[in-house]
Design a protein around this motif. Structure first.
Motif, mmCIF file in Angstrom:
data_model
loop_
_atom_site.group_PDB
_atom_site.id
_atom_site.type_symbol
_atom_site.label_atom_id
_atom_site.label_comp_id
_atom_site.label_asym_id
_atom_site.label_seq_id
_atom_site.Cartn_x
_atom_site.Cartn_y
_atom_site.Cartn_z
ATOM 1 N N GLU A 1 0.830 -1.204 0.000
ATOM 2 C CA GLU A 1 0.000 0.000 0.000
ATOM 3 C C GLU A 1 0.867 1.257 0.000
ATOM 4 O OE1 GLU A 1 -3.430 2.163 2.781
ATOM 5 O OE2 GLU A 1 -2.729 0.137 3.278
ATOM 6 N N ALA A 2 1.943 1.223 0.796
ATOM 7 C CA ALA A 2 2.855 2.370 0.841
ATOM 8 C C ALA A 2 3.515 2.596 -0.514
ATOM 9 C CB ALA A 2 3.910 2.145 1.922
ATOM 10 N N ASN A 3 3.933 1.518 -1.144
ATOM 11 C CA ASN A 3 4.577 1.639 -2.453
ATOM 12 C C ASN A 3 3.617 2.230 -3.474
ATOM 13 O OD1 ASN A 3 6.716 1.387 -4.226
ATOM 14 N ND2 ASN A 3 6.455 -0.800 -4.563
ATOM 15 N N ASP A 4 2.378 1.789 -3.430
ATOM 16 C CA ASP A 4 1.366 2.331 -4.342
ATOM 17 C C ASP A 4 1.122 3.816 -4.067
ATOM 18 O OD1 ASP A 4 -0.927 1.988 -6.290
ATOM 19 O OD2 ASP A 4 -2.029 2.641 -4.510
ATOM 20 N N MET A 5 1.078 4.191 -2.783
ATOM 21 C CA MET A 5 0.862 5.604 -2.446
ATOM 22 C C MET A 5 2.034 6.460 -2.911
ATOM 23 S SD MET A 5 0.145 7.433 1.223
ATOM 24 C CE MET A 5 -1.524 6.797 1.309
ATOM 25 N N ALA A 6 3.262 5.947 -2.742
ATOM 26 C CA ALA A 6 4.434 6.705 -3.179
ATOM 27 C C ALA A 6 4.391 6.949 -4.686
ATOM 28 C CB ALA A 6 5.707 5.964 -2.795
ATOM 29 N N LYS A 7 3.890 5.975 -5.432
ATOM 30 C CA LYS A 7 3.781 6.134 -6.878
ATOM 31 C C LYS A 7 2.702 7.140 -7.252
ATOM 32 C CE LYS A 7 5.314 1.409 -7.860
ATOM 33 N NZ LYS A 7 4.912 0.054 -8.316
ATOM 34 N N ARG A 8 1.582 7.139 -6.512
ATOM 35 C CA ARG A 8 0.451 8.005 -6.852
ATOM 36 C C ARG A 8 0.603 9.425 -6.313
ATOM 37 N NH1 ARG A 8 -3.654 7.230 -4.298
ATOM 38 N NH2 ARG A 8 -3.027 5.586 -2.813
ATOM 39 N N LEU A 9 1.091 9.537 -5.075
ATOM 40 C CA LEU A 9 1.065 10.827 -4.397
ATOM 41 C C LEU A 9 2.434 11.369 -4.019
ATOM 42 C CD1 LEU A 9 -1.929 10.176 -1.936
ATOM 43 C CD2 LEU A 9 -1.987 11.246 -4.202
ATOM 44 N N GLY A 10 3.465 10.532 -4.126
ATOM 45 C CA GLY A 10 4.801 10.988 -3.753
ATOM 46 C C GLY A 10 5.390 11.931 -4.784
ATOM 47 N N THR A 11 6.450 12.634 -4.403
ATOM 48 C CA THR A 11 7.086 13.612 -5.284
ATOM 49 C C THR A 11 8.304 13.054 -6.008
ATOM 50 O OG1 THR A 11 8.149 14.462 -3.270
ATOM 51 C CG2 THR A 11 6.269 15.691 -4.112
ATOM 52 N N GLY A 12 8.691 11.811 -5.710
ATOM 53 C CA GLY A 12 9.796 11.185 -6.426
ATOM 54 C C GLY A 12 9.360 10.747 -7.807
#
Length: 454
Positions: free
Chosen positions: A267-278
């Motif tokens: 879930e964290a990995n998916d959030m980083a892809k959708r909402l993260g700035t990287g």
């Protein structure tokens, strides 16, 4: 599966793979604390001899922690490439070692081989290696990953800039950040360990680092090393995080003691892809270290080195941007002295690289361990020679928040100069643009943080 040998007239019988693996391990105080270690040097040599003759299929077909009872085991097993495994399953562990160290075996060969190995096989072969073997083998493997920039190129020594502050004071953190950048640190990540794990604190630190990175157009990544759930809440509330961090362990039970599950990390990995700035594609940062499963009473009679290798099998599933072991951080209960810390650092780095991970090391020690600054500088030289993906740098080598000793900004700069290493290419270009580097070396203004106040 033969678990017995006659060594110098004494018969040594090992009760299980767990028993054999533990007794074949180099001396570790954590294994002795758990009652798993070899009683004598002779018993350790006998265990290594028996281990060397086991086949890879022996190890896979006799799991220490069965997949039906542990999700880490299931994830490791799910990643096995069956055609590759079938081609090597009858190799002995000794033959695997010879292949890895052969002059004709390349880093690309090892990355292909890795697809057919599980974590216990990689731990097994590491137990048969000398320190120099571990350096030589790991140095063959180049692992490149990209979040905002790409790191891991051969000939480079990236660093995580760790500007921690004992009260999470933003101005104090920024002061330390400026100093670190002025010595050329920070291409792997600007990563802060917060004192306050609250969502508001995480948001404040993420905004501060992101704003500074943006203002000075620094080609790097930011991260606040709070619990994954706090970071996710901060990101949901608009905090600019280039990646998400979490400490992980080698058993499901130990991960639960950290408050995490495999699905939570997905879930964290998916959030980083959708909402993260990287920009990615890699956006996760994992941290490990020998002994965490024992401290959580979740080691199941498995030695700490093998459990550490299982960390890397678990991490590999998520395709992280960076991984590092914090070797020497937990204390003398698990790694008693300089010899054990150096050995563990080389083991961890090799095992991580053999899992095709972007493996870094926090080369460190706590003040109650039998080690000093010279010892971690020695390990820094060895790991630089081994092609470590990154190391961690703190002001004067002293983390004022976590209260442990690590490499200083000066140490990493000296390792680069002495071992002919560079920062990551795009970060090196930025250092030249800022005047911190001249012709690939630190300039006269290097170490002056006031360049960021002009």
């Amino acid at each position: 599966m033969k678990l017995q040998t006659n060594y110098l007239g004494t018969v040594y019988q090992f009760t299980s793979l767990k028993d054999l693996f533990a007794k074949a391990n180099e001396e570790k105080s954590g294994d002795r604390l758990a009652g798993l270690a070899a009683e004598t040097v002779q018993e350790r040599i006998a265990a290594k001899e028996v281990l060397s003759q086991l086949t890879l299929s022996d190890i896979r077909e006799n799991p220490m922690l069965p997949p039906d009872t542990d999700e880490v085991s299931r994830i490791i097993e799910s990643q096995i490439n069956h055609p590759v495994y079938q081609s090597i399953k009858n190799w002995s562990v000794a033959e695997l070692r010879e292949y890895i160290l052969s002059d004709t075996t390349t880093g690309e060969d090892l990355k292909r081989l890795s697809r057919g190995l599980n974590s216990e096989m990689i731990a097994a072969v590491a137990k048969l290696m000398s320190n120099l073997d571990l350096v030589h083998a790991a140095n063959k493997i180049e692992i490149l990953t990209k979040c905002n920039i790409t790191i891991g190129y051969k000939g480079t020594l990236p660093s995580r800039l760790q500007p921690n502050h004992p009260t999470d004071h933003v101005e104090g953190m920024i002061a330390s950040l400026k100093e670190g950048l002025s010595y050329g640190m920070g291409d792997a990540v600007i990563g802060i360990n917060p004192v306050d794990d609250s969502v508001e604190s995480v948001k404040r630190l993420l905004h501060a680092t992101h704003d500074f990175i943006s203002e000075w157009e620094i080609p790097t990544q930011n991260c606040v090393l709070a619990h994954v759930t706090a970071q996710m809440k901060a990101i949901e509330q608009g905090a600019p995080a280039d990646m998400i961090f979490q400490s992980i362990a080698g058993t499901e039970a130990a991960n639960r003691s950290f408050g995490i599950t495999a699905s939570m990390l997905e879930e964290a990995n998916d959030m980083a892809k959708r909402l993260g700035t990287g920009s990615g594609p890699q956006r996760l940062y994992f941290e490990t270290g020998q002994g965490s499963e024992l401290s959580a009473e979740a080691h199941f009679g498995i030695d700490q080195m093998t459990l550490e290798s299982r960390n890397y099998g678990f991490a590999r599933y998520y395709d992280p941007y960076i991984v590092n072991t914090v070797v020497g951080f937990i204390g003398p209960e698990y790694l008693y002295n300089n010899k054990q810390v150096i050995r563990a650092g080389l083991e961890d780095h090799f095992m991580g690289k053999m899992h095709c991970l972007p493996m870094g090391v926090d080369i460190c020690y706590t003040n109650h361990i039998k080690a000093d600054q010279n010892d971690i500088e020695d390990l820094g030289v060895l790991l630089t020679a081994a092609g470590v993906n990154f190391v961690i740098a703190t002001p004067m080598g002293d983390d004022c928040m976590l209260n442990y000793q690590s490499l200083s900004y000066h140490d990493v700069a000296t390792l680069r100069q002495t071992m002919n290493k560079r920062p990551s290419p795009i970060f090196a270009e930025w250092l030249e643009k800022m005047g911190i580097f001249e012709n690939g070396k630190l300039s006269k203004i290097a170490g002056d943080p006031t360049i960021f106040s002009r």
